[in-house]
Every structure is written in C-alpha cells, then in structure tokens.
Design an enzyme around this catalytic site. Structure first.
Site, PDB file in Angstrom:
ATOM      1  CG  ASP A  38      26.082  -8.077  -7.249  1.00 59.58           C
ATOM      2  OD1 ASP A  38      25.073  -7.612  -6.692  1.00 59.58           O
ATOM      3  OD2 ASP A  38      27.234  -7.953  -6.792  1.00 59.58           O
ATOM      4  CG  ASP A  39      23.586  -4.568  -7.745  1.00 62.40           C
ATOM      5  OD1 ASP A  39      23.285  -5.323  -6.802  1.00 62.40           O
ATOM      6  OD2 ASP A  39      24.331  -3.581  -7.617  1.00 62.40           O
ATOM      7  CB  CYS A  78      25.464  -7.799  -1.928  1.00 65.30           C
ATOM      8  SG  CYS A  78      25.488  -6.860  -3.454  1.00 65.30           S
ATOM      9  NE  ARG A  82      25.505 -11.476  -3.247  1.00 64.50           N
ATOM     10  CZ  ARG A  82      25.812 -11.776  -4.503  1.00 64.50           C
ATOM     11  NH1 ARG A  82      26.473 -12.887  -4.792  1.00 64.50           N
ATOM     12  NH2 ARG A  82      25.482 -10.967  -5.478  1.00 64.50           N
ATOM     13  CE  LYS A 135      28.775  -9.242  -4.081  1.00 66.91           C
ATOM     14  NZ  LYS A 135      28.163  -7.982  -4.539  1.00 66.91           N
ATOM     15  CG  HIS A 137      29.367  -9.396  -0.330  1.00 63.66           C
ATOM     16  ND1 HIS A 137      28.707  -8.366  -0.943  1.00 63.66           N
ATOM     17  CD2 HIS A 137      30.159  -8.810   0.623  1.00 63.66           C
ATOM     18  CE1 HIS A 137      29.058  -7.219  -0.401  1.00 63.66           C
ATOM     19  NE2 HIS A 137      29.953  -7.457   0.555  1.00 63.66           N
ATOM     20  CB  SER A 160      30.813  -5.459  -3.951  1.00 66.24           C
ATOM     21  OG  SER A 160      29.656  -5.924  -3.326  1.00 66.24           O
ATOM     22  CG  HIS A 239      27.836  -4.525  -7.758  1.00 70.20           C
ATOM     23  ND1 HIS A 239      28.762  -3.516  -7.647  1.00 70.20           N
ATOM     24  CD2 HIS A 239      27.195  -4.585  -6.572  1.00 70.20           C
ATOM     25  CE1 HIS A 239      28.683  -2.984  -6.432  1.00 70.20           C
ATOM     26  NE2 HIS A 239      27.735  -3.608  -5.760  1.00 70.20           N
ATOM     27  CG  ASP A 291      22.600  -9.381  -5.439  1.00 70.68           C
ATOM     28  OD1 ASP A 291      22.226  -8.805  -6.481  1.00 70.68           O
ATOM     29  OD2 ASP A 291      23.476  -8.907  -4.693  1.00 70.68           O
ATOM     30  CG  ASN A 292      20.589  -6.307  -4.781  1.00 68.07           C
ATOM     31  OD1 ASN A 292      21.520  -6.765  -4.126  1.00 68.07           O
ATOM     32  ND2 ASN A 292      20.785  -5.456  -5.781  1.00 68.07           N
ATOM     33  CE  LYS A 312      23.131  -2.547  -4.178  1.00 71.58           C
ATOM     34  NZ  LYS A 312      24.449  -2.679  -4.816  1.00 71.58           N
TER      35      LYS A 312
HETATM   36 MG    MG Z   1      23.677  -6.862  -5.279  1.00 73.35          MG
END
Ligand code: MG
Length: 473
Positions: A38-39, A78, A82, A135, A137, A160, A239, A291-292, A312
């Site tokens: 994540d991130d 996010c 996803r 996660k 989300h 998150s 994240h 994810d980003n 992001k």
């Molecule tokens: Mg993310």
C-alpha cells in the site's frame, strides 16, 4: 564447423532448453499469489534503484523472475486501484471511482458490487482454494467482504490503517514530517482486525500486523499444498501510520519507512521459502506490486517514486506506475520487461494460465500477459487510460502520453484545468518534464481521438455511478 561455432550452438541449445514453461509440459493447475503493498513507490526497492533500503528477497524474485518497468495500477488511490485489480475493469465501470469521494471510509455503506466477478470467483470455476489476507478496502460491511466475493477465508484490517483516528491522539502529519523515525501508538488508530466476518481485535496491533499476515499466509499455503490455490496478501503498509515489528525497527538507513519495507521484504522471503520447501515453486506464480505511488505529503514517512514525476493521487507516472515483479520458476521466463502491463491484466492472465473464462457479459479492460510471462511474445497492452475520482485525466499510447487534466503533484488537492493538453514521450522523457504538444499536433489529435472512443466505451458504467457507491452513507 569450427570449435567456436559448435560451442556457440551448443550453448544456444542449452539456453533454449533451460526454460521450457511447465504449463506446456503438464496439466497441473498453477497456484497464484498476489503480494500487494500500500503506497509503495517506484523507487522504494533495491532492485528498482533504492540506495538505502535493502530488499534481498525481492531482488532475488526479480533476478529469477520478470521485473516489469512499465506496469500500471487502475487508479492512483487505494479503493479504485483494488477494484481494478480484482475485476479487470476500470473502477469507473463498477462505481468504485467517484468525483465526490476518493476512497471508501468507515462510514461508507457500500462496496464493490456483488455482481462484479473477482479473480477469486474466476478461479472458483476450477475449485481453487482462496484466501484474502490483509487490507481489502472494497467494503467493510458483511455484504461486501472478501468472503462474499469468492474468498474462502479472510483475515485482515478491512480498510486503510490510518482510519478510525482517535480524536486527541498525536496528529501524524505534524510529528512524522519532523521525525523520520516517529512511531505512533497503535491506540491512535482504532481499526478492527477481522477473521472472516468477525471482529477479533480492536484496535489491531499494527506493530505485529505484517508478521501476522505473513504467518497466516504461510499457514494457508501449507494447508492447501495439495490443491490449486489463490492467495491475495495485501499488506496495510507502508501506508501511514508506519509500524514495524521490533525486530525491524532501526534496521535500515532509510529510517522507519525503510524498516517497514525491509519487513515486507522479509515477508516475501517467507512466502517464497515456503513454496520452495513444499516443492510448490514450479507450480506457482507470485506477483508483487503496489496499489499506487508514494504518499509524498508525508515526506520521509512516504516513499519515493524514483525518477517518475509526482506520486499517489495524481495521474503522473509516479502515481500510477508501480514496481512489479512476476516470479514462477516453472512458468515465468526470467528477464526485465519494458512492455506495458497493468493490474487490470491479472484476471485475464490468470484465466489463460488456469483455463478459466473471464466474464463475457460485460466490458473487460484487461489483456492476457501470459505470452510475455512464458517468453513467447510481447505484451498485447498498447494503451492505458489514467482515471482518478471518476474523471479521465490522461491516456498513454505506445510511448506517448497526453494529459487533459492534472492534479497538484504533492497533496493532490486541486484539479488543474490545463489550458492546452500536455504531451510527453514517457519512454525517452521518464520524468514527464518536456511538453511536446506544440511540435506534435498530429499525435495530440490521435490521442484525443483515443480518449473520445474510450469515453464512449465506458457506457456500461453503473447508472448510479455518479451518485456514487463510494459515497458516505
Ligand atoms: Mg494506497
């Protein structure tokens, strides 16, 4: 034939024989593992150029598998990212991208529509055992949990890790931006930990969350070693707020963010080692991605996009191009891939490798990347559309990218209305620094036509999309 020529031919023959995809040799269904962070930014792994974060397990994965240098996520935040991965459809089509709200929150009453077909549901055509760990989300209320979208098992924080902030706790931004090693208290974030559909811990102990996700993943692999399985391991980190097991605190020169990545790298090593010990490596494909791009507003607590512009939340390359590795000694021909690919393509790729069928009653946005994985061809993906918050911002076709809208580079708060579209040749100008629109009007026109055709093709988006399934209840 001289000695040198015969030796060369012999070497050529040996090299050709060294990689014969197992899928061509036998009918055993491949297992699939997606490790999703994540991130994590494009510049945060050693094998993607980071000078102070050690990622020996990911480096090995890249050396033995395929490192993809031009791989995209469906959206730079996010929830929609996803949704795109799970369904192979741009998230605007399934209501997971809206101009009104950026992601699902704990007060959202919606989620990914049950009518959407996820990768887990696809693989159920062949009775795969399926687990989502980490996660989600895509909706935290029971009708939207992984257990209702094709997964036999779920264990994780459903959104998150910075949500459910406890008022009065130290604000993260103010502390983290001053101290690269600022460690929050887990009680500041009252996030739940679910097992299947039951809350088992609150607040989740995030200091041990990466370790526990790893242990649960290893347990799942061991329990299902004799049948085909699909494991979706989606880490909540890196994240913010950043947390790492005490074993990793202080382990990196990069500060707490580096410690977190080094623990994730350890986790990757545990997964690979488990597959190897159980002699499943030849029958498994592992995908690692993010994810980003990095959350740059958090300075050293956010990651790095390396040479790419912004991060992001933006549709610059730093927001949507992510470090991606495919590993699978029995299926994946080692190499560095400069072709385009996207998380949107995973469902089609897994369908091709498992002999399952993607839905035919709706528009799909993915391509089958298996010819590239097995070394038999190039990527069928020649274009990519950059969406965020329900609005199309840019298109890439071949090496050219046209921006029609942008967001501010760091805090992505404002949409920038461009007076004229901006054109970048992203393979030669990797940082999107030099606008070529003025000298290439014919390419601008071609890409504008692609945008118009794509917008027309989005006609199957949910009718209530703009009202927003992602909205607050
Ligand atoms: Mg993310």
């Amino acid at each position: 034939m001289n000695t040198f020529t015969s030796l060369s031919l012999c070497m050529f023959w040996l090299c050709s024989m060294a990689f014969t995809p197992l899928c061509a040799q036998q009918s055993r269904l491949p297992n699939f593992v997606i490790i999703f962070t994540d991130d994590l930014g494009y510049g945060d792994l050693s094998c993607f150029g980071n000078p102070t974060i050690k990622t020996p397990n990911l480096d090995r994965m890249a050396a033995e598998g395929q490192k993809w240098t031009q791989f995209y996520v469906a959206d730079p935040v996010c929830t929609p990212s996803r949704a795109g991965l799970m369904t192979g459809r741009y998230p605007y089509r399934n209501g997971m991208s809206s101009p009104k709200r950026v992601v699902l929150f704990p007060d959202s009453d919606g989620g990914l529509p049950p009518s959407e077909v996820t990768i887990a549901e696809l693989l159920k055509q062949k009775d795969y055992a399926t687990a989502a760990i980490g996660k989600w989300h895509l909706g935290h209320l029971p009708p939207f949990l992984p257990t209702r979208q094709g997964f036999d098992y779920y264990y994780g924080i459903p959104y998150s890790n910075d949500m459910d902030f406890v008022q009065g706790s130290p604000g993260y931004w103010a502390h983290a931006t001053k101290d690269p090693n600022f460690l929050a208290d887990i009680s500041s974030y009252n996030v739940p930990l679910l097992e299947n559909e039951t809350e088992i811990e609150r607040p989740a102990d995030q200091n041990t969350i990466t370790r526990r996700y790893t242990e649960k993943s290893v347990e799942f692999i061991k329990a299902h070693q004799d049948e085909p399985f699909f494991l979706y391991l989606a880490h909540n980190l890196p994240h913010i707020p950043l947390f790492a097991h005490p074993d990793f605190l202080g382990s990196s020169k990069r500060g707490l963010y580096g410690d977190v990545i080094q623990e994730i790298d350890w986790s990757v090593g545990q997964i690979l080692q488990t597959l190897e010990t159980l002699e499943l490596a030849q029958h498994t494909i592992v995908v690692f991605s993010s994810d980003n791009g990095p959350w740059l507003a958090f300075r050293t607590h956010g990651g790095s996009a390396g040479p790419l512009r912004a991060g992001k939340g933006t549709t610059f390359e730093g927001g949507q191009r992510v470090p991606t590795i495919f590993w699978g000694p029995g299926h994946v021909k080692p190499g560095i891939v400069h072709d385009m690919g996207a998380t949107l393509d995973l469902i089609n790729t897994f369908a091709a490798l498992s002999g399952t069928q993607v839905p035919t009653d709706r528009k799909m946005d993915g391509y089958d990347l298996s010819p590239v994985l097995t070394g038999r061809g190039s990527s069928p993906r020649q274009e990519f559309f950059y969406w965020t918050r329900g609005v199309l911002h840019a298109v890439r076709s071949g090496s050219w990218k046209l921006h029609v809208l942008q967001r501010e580079a760091v805090n992505y708060g404002k949409v920038i209305e461009l007076e004229q579209p901006e054109l970048y040749e992203v393979e030669t100008d990797i940082s999107e620094a030099y606008d070529r629109a003025a000298d290439k009007p014919e390419i601008v026109a071609r890409l504008q036509a692609l945008i118009q055709a794509h917008l027309a093709d989005m006609s199957d988006a949910l009718p209530d999309n703009l009202a927003g399934r992602i909205e607050k209840k």
